[in-house]
Design an enzyme around this catalytic site. Structure first.
Site, PDB file in Angstrom:
ATOM      1  N   SER A 199       0.796  -1.223   0.000  1.00 22.40           N
ATOM      2  CA  SER A 199       0.000   0.000   0.000  1.00 22.40           C
ATOM      3  C   SER A 199       0.830   1.275   0.000  1.00 22.40           C
ATOM      4  O   SER A 199       0.325   2.327  -0.351  1.00 22.40           O
ATOM      5  CB  SER A 199      -0.946   0.001   1.199  1.00 22.40           C
ATOM      6  OG  SER A 199      -0.225  -0.158   2.398  1.00 22.40           O
ATOM      7  N   LYS A 250     -11.956   0.008  -0.432  1.00 20.97           N
ATOM      8  CA  LYS A 250     -11.076   0.639  -1.421  1.00 20.97           C
ATOM      9  C   LYS A 250     -11.763   0.620  -2.792  1.00 20.97           C
ATOM     10  O   LYS A 250     -12.641   1.428  -3.024  1.00 20.97           O
ATOM     11  CB  LYS A 250      -9.710  -0.037  -1.372  1.00 20.97           C
ATOM     12  CG  LYS A 250      -9.131   0.044   0.052  1.00 20.97           C
ATOM     13  CD  LYS A 250      -7.717  -0.359   0.155  1.00 20.97           C
ATOM     14  CE  LYS A 250      -7.257  -0.556   1.592  1.00 20.97           C
ATOM     15  NZ  LYS A 250      -7.448   0.569   2.495  1.00 20.97           N
ATOM     16  N   HIS A 268      -5.483  -3.898  -1.950  1.00 23.32           N
ATOM     17  CA  HIS A 268      -5.250  -2.962  -3.058  1.00 23.32           C
ATOM     18  C   HIS A 268      -5.180  -3.663  -4.410  1.00 23.32           C
ATOM     19  O   HIS A 268      -4.790  -3.046  -5.404  1.00 23.32           O
ATOM     20  CB  HIS A 268      -3.955  -2.168  -2.813  1.00 23.32           C
ATOM     21  CG  HIS A 268      -4.078  -1.210  -1.685  1.00 23.32           C
ATOM     22  ND1 HIS A 268      -4.633   0.051  -1.824  1.00 23.32           N
ATOM     23  CD2 HIS A 268      -3.751  -1.324  -0.371  1.00 23.32           C
ATOM     24  CE1 HIS A 268      -4.620   0.669  -0.651  1.00 23.32           C
ATOM     25  NE2 HIS A 268      -4.095  -0.150   0.243  1.00 23.32           N
TER      26      HIS A 268
END
Ligand SMILES: Cc1ncc(COP(=O)(O)O)c(C=O)c1O
Length: 407
Positions: free
Chosen positions: A181, A240, A209
């Site tokens: 990240s 996310k 991610h």
């Protein structure tokens, strides 16, 4: 003096070291542009990769769920019962990830805390990438297993450490972020799986991610590398690319059944709100229908990374829409971020403890909702700030570029 006042000194110390985090106030939804501290700025800080955080489709689904289920899920699911929307979301996530089953938690952080200490304990060995996310580190700490850190993304070091440490271990788990990240680089999952198979270790990847970003239609890192069925545990987040909040685990049915019996965040924390669950279902539905947004995200990321590199910035090992501009010094990074904000760019500096001391950076998060003109505007402002603060010198960029030691 009150007993708690020692914290004031700690806060002063953070300010002196340039480590004090000023949280900006956003008045409105997440998107390419928003109003932060009263000023309209271009947003390069959010993990809202596909723009779902303010999607009309997701908002409609959330409102309908409120009408049907109310706003709260009542209590922990094992006590108050599971609402059908939770089961629908779990089914949908398993389908999306091509996994046998899934369990939904309240966040990605909680998902890591739900898995690691539940499936490992005393007598076990966990091999953890040295740059893994804080929630993996905390999950490992809670597990009582012995934790061995291997060099970042280094399967050879992992192999060496397993050989050195494995004697007498009851079970072994290798755990890694999928996309890191703070660097935006991708774990060498095929190599890690090969090492795991050599020594009979389980593999767990935190795809926070990667989902919505990597793989076919955003199915994540396991799909990206064609490793479906070869990685025992995938952790994900709904906060996310999915644009909402919540976390989940996908994997074999037996894993999910066990987590529902023994995963502490599942047993001792109230379930996701129905509105969040329904919005997440809608997000997965959009992804199941096509990859237009994922493609736009990648085109934007490549354009922006190329522009930063051409201007002379060090973007480290970034391979994904997470694009750090590595500056090193904490105060410089903080100054850089303030200069950008003055120019209407919201890109926060990230420093210790989120990254190591001396490795501060501006982390840019690119989204499918950015337009080319937004990215051009950001490149212009970065270059202006880079010149003003003297971070574009030839020596500096050649020292930093592509050199992991500097990240
Ligand atoms: C790799 C990784 N895992 C887990 C999390 C936590 O996810 P959540 O925000 O859903 O708790 C994050 C978020 O920063 C992350 O980057």
């Amino acid at each position: 003096m009150a007993k708690i006042d020692f914290l004031a000194k700690e806060l002063d110390l953070l300010r002196e070291q340039g480590l004090f985090n000023t949280i900006r106030t956003i008045d409105g939804p997440q998107g390419a542009w928003f109003v932060a501290d009263g000023k309209r700025v271009l947003n390069l800080c959010s993990n809202n990769y596909l723009g779902f955080a303010n999607s009309p489709l997701l908002k409609k689904a959330a409102k309908q769920a409120i009408n049907k289920y109310g706003v709260g899920s009542g209590a922990v699911r094992t006590i108050a019962g599971t609402q059908t929307i939770h089961l629908e979301l779990e089914k949908k996530l398993a389908e999306f990830k091509h996994a046998p089953a899934s369990i939904v938690l309240q966040g990605g952080f909680n998902a890591n805390l739900a898995v690691i200490p539940t499936i490992t304990g005393e007598g076990d060995l966990i091999f953890s990438d040295e740059l893994n996310h804080a929630s993996i580190i905390d999950g490992c700490r809670l597990s009582k297993a012995r934790v061995v850190r291997y060099l970042h993304n280094n399967a050879e070091d992992l192999r060496k450490k397993i050989k050195e440490e494995m004697k007498d271990a009851r079970r072994m788990l290798i755990v890694t972020d999928g996309v890191f990240s703070m660097n935006g680089d991708i774990a060498p999952l095929p190599d890690l799986v090969e090492v795991a198979d050599e020594f009979g270790a389980m593999v767990m990847v935190d795809d926070a991610h990667g989902e919505g970003v990597l793989g076919e239609g955003g199915r994540g890192i396991v799909n990206h590398f064609g490793l479906e069925g070869k990685v025992e545990i995938e952790v994900g987040t709904l906060s996310k690319a999915f644009g909402v909040v919540g976390g989940y685990v996908t994997g074999p049915q037996v894993l999910i059944d066990y987590l529902k019996q023994r995963g502490r965040p599942f047993l001792f924390s109230t379930g996701l709100s129905p509105a969040d669950a329904a919005a997440a279902v809608a997000a997965v539905d959009v992804l199941l229908q096509g990859d237009k947004l994922v493609k736009k995200l990648w085109a934007n990321a490549e354009y922006f990374r190329g522009g930063l590199k051409a201007a002379g910035f060090a973007t480290g090992e970034s391979q994904t829409p997470i694009i750090p501009v590595i500056l090193g010094d904490e105060k410089l990074a903080s100054e850089f971020s303030k200069t950008l904000f003055a120019g209407r760019i919201f890109a926060q500096s990230i420093a210790y403890p989120t990254v190591e001391r001396g490795k501060a950076r501006i982390r840019c998060m690119i989204s499918a909702v950015h337009e080319k003109k937004d990215l051009d505007f950001a490149l212009e402002k970065f270059t202006e700030a880079g010149k003003r603060l003297g971070v574009l010198t030839a020596e500096r960029s050649s020292v930093n570029s592509g050199n992991r030691q500097n990240i």
